[in-house]
Motif scaffolding. Structure first.
Motif, PDB file in Angstrom:
ATOM      1  N   GLY A   1       0.829  -1.195   0.000  1.00 51.19           N
ATOM      2  CA  GLY A   1       0.000   0.000   0.000  1.00 51.19           C
ATOM      3  C   GLY A   1       0.865   1.247   0.000  1.00 51.19           C
ATOM      4  O   GLY A   1       1.906   1.291   0.656  1.00 51.19           O
TER       5      GLY A   1
ATOM      6  N   GLY B   1       0.680   5.483   0.564  1.00 49.93           N
ATOM      7  CA  GLY B   1      -0.143   6.566   1.099  1.00 49.93           C
ATOM      8  C   GLY B   1       0.546   7.907   0.944  1.00 49.93           C
ATOM      9  O   GLY B   1       1.750   8.021   1.216  1.00 49.93           O
TER      10      GLY B   1
ATOM     11  N   SER C   1      -5.189  13.882  -0.923  1.00 50.83           N
ATOM     12  CA  SER C   1      -4.619  12.657  -0.355  1.00 50.83           C
ATOM     13  C   SER C   1      -4.931  11.494  -1.288  1.00 50.83           C
ATOM     14  O   SER C   1      -5.816  11.593  -2.151  1.00 50.83           O
TER      15      SER C   1
ATOM     16  N   SER D   1      -4.573   6.878  -1.669  1.00 51.90           N
ATOM     17  CA  SER D   1      -4.150   5.534  -1.281  1.00 51.90           C
ATOM     18  C   SER D   1      -4.087   4.695  -2.556  1.00 51.90           C
ATOM     19  O   SER D   1      -4.970   4.793  -3.414  1.00 51.90           O
TER      20      SER D   1
ATOM     21  N   LYS E   1      -3.048   0.648  -3.999  1.00 53.76           N
ATOM     22  CA  LYS E   1      -2.615  -0.737  -3.768  1.00 53.76           C
ATOM     23  C   LYS E   1      -1.868  -1.222  -5.002  1.00 53.76           C
ATOM     24  O   LYS E   1      -2.312  -1.013  -6.122  1.00 53.76           O
TER      25      LYS E   1
ATOM     26  N   LEU F   1      -2.919   6.098   5.593  1.00 52.82           N
ATOM     27  CA  LEU F   1      -3.382   6.064   4.206  1.00 52.82           C
ATOM     28  C   LEU F   1      -2.776   4.879   3.459  1.00 52.82           C
ATOM     29  O   LEU F   1      -3.444   4.244   2.635  1.00 52.82           O
ATOM     30  N   ALA F   2      -1.515   4.574   3.760  1.00 58.00           N
ATOM     31  CA  ALA F   2      -0.892   3.404   3.151  1.00 58.00           C
ATOM     32  C   ALA F   2      -1.582   2.126   3.623  1.00 58.00           C
ATOM     33  O   ALA F   2      -1.828   1.202   2.820  1.00 58.00           O
TER      34      ALA F   2
ATOM     35  N   TYR G   1      -4.645   1.949   4.629  1.00 60.58           N
ATOM     36  CA  TYR G   1      -6.014   1.981   4.098  1.00 60.58           C
ATOM     37  C   TYR G   1      -6.074   1.435   2.678  1.00 60.58           C
ATOM     38  O   TYR G   1      -7.143   1.039   2.200  1.00 60.58           O
ATOM     39  N   ALA G   2      -4.940   1.398   2.000  1.00 59.91           N
ATOM     40  CA  ALA G   2      -4.897   0.919   0.614  1.00 59.91           C
ATOM     41  C   ALA G   2      -5.384  -0.521   0.482  1.00 59.91           C
ATOM     42  O   ALA G   2      -5.814  -0.923  -0.610  1.00 59.91           O
TER      43      ALA G   2
END
Length: 246
Positions: free
Chosen positions: A111, A113, A126, A128, A130, A216-217, A219-220
């Motif tokens: 991920g 972010g 912002s 994110s 994958k 955020l990473a 959340y990916a």
């Protein structure tokens, strides 16, 4: 276009310069004429220091000296808390871009972010993303900073501070020498884009100061490929934004 780059002081360097290494309280006293001056330094949890002082004739602590001690202690505590604050804003003339990478080994994915904020901590954008898992964590961090730079170019940001918690990546970006690491080609790609900015600099920070990009990473794992939020972040991360600005 004009180009500028300078190294910003890191949180690690700030902590290393602190005068106390013990986690217990330490006290020092010096003789100044007929008065004794005392200094007490407390190591706070995590990092940062609180400083208290007292002053009294021949070591006696009067009420006025006690109030003076409390004032000095509060000043020291405030400075320590500021030192230990999470995210620090950029100057008003720049935007700060924080980046981070995360590894999802169970799915062989990674991920990325990225978050862009101004000097008041407001989110400009912002994202994110994958992607497939590369060979190492350093490669993930390098991919994250590439995404951060690409994001800045897509948003036509003129002056940026790019900040992450990977000291290896930030050092490679600051170095004038070519990188022969596994992610060296990514570093070269970024350096070729320097001329697209009126000013770009790189800052290394602690993980605790990079928590929004880190989340955020992470959340990916919940997005399909790439998701962008303009002037916002995922609703699930609003609490991180509030606490991240200390």
């Amino acid at each position: 276009m004009p180009f500028c780059r300078h190294e910003l002081p890191t949180d690690t360097e700030t902590i290393a310069a602190a005068p106390v290494e013990s986690t217990t309280a330490a006290a020092a006293a010096v003789q100044n004429g007929s008065e004794n001056i005392g200094l007490t330094i407390w190591r706070l949890s995590g990092s940062g220091f609180a400083v208290g002082s007292f002053l009294g004739p021949e070591g006696e602590l009067g009420s006025e000296s006690f109030r003076w001690c409390i004032r000095k202690w509060m000043v020291g505590l405030t400075m320590a808390l500021r030192q230990n604050a999470s995210w620090s804003p950029p100057p008003s003339t720049s935007l700060k871009i924080n980046f981070d990478g995360a590894v999802f080994r169970e799915s062989d994915e990674a991920g990325l972010g990225v978050v862009v904020r101004d000097h008041q901590g407001r989110v400009m954008a912002s994202m994110s993303e994958k992607t497939r898992l590369p060979s190492s964590l350093d490669d993930v961090e390098a991919m994250a900073v590439v995404r951060a730079i690409s994001f800045a170019l897509e948003l036509h940001l003129p002056s940026v501070i790019v900040e992450g918690d990977s000291e290896l990546i930030i050092s490679a970006l600051r170095s004038e020498e070519e990188s022969f690491t596994s992610f060296g080609h990514l570093i070269s790609f970024i350096k070729q884009s320097f001329g697209s900015f009126s000013c770009i600099s790189f800052s290394h920070t602690r993980r605790s100061s990079n928590s929004l990009a880190h989340n955020l990473a992470q959340y990916a794992r919940h997005v399909d490929a790439l998701t962008v939020w303009m002037e916002d972040i995922p609703p699930q991360l609003h609490h991180v934004l509030v606490t991240d600005f200390g």
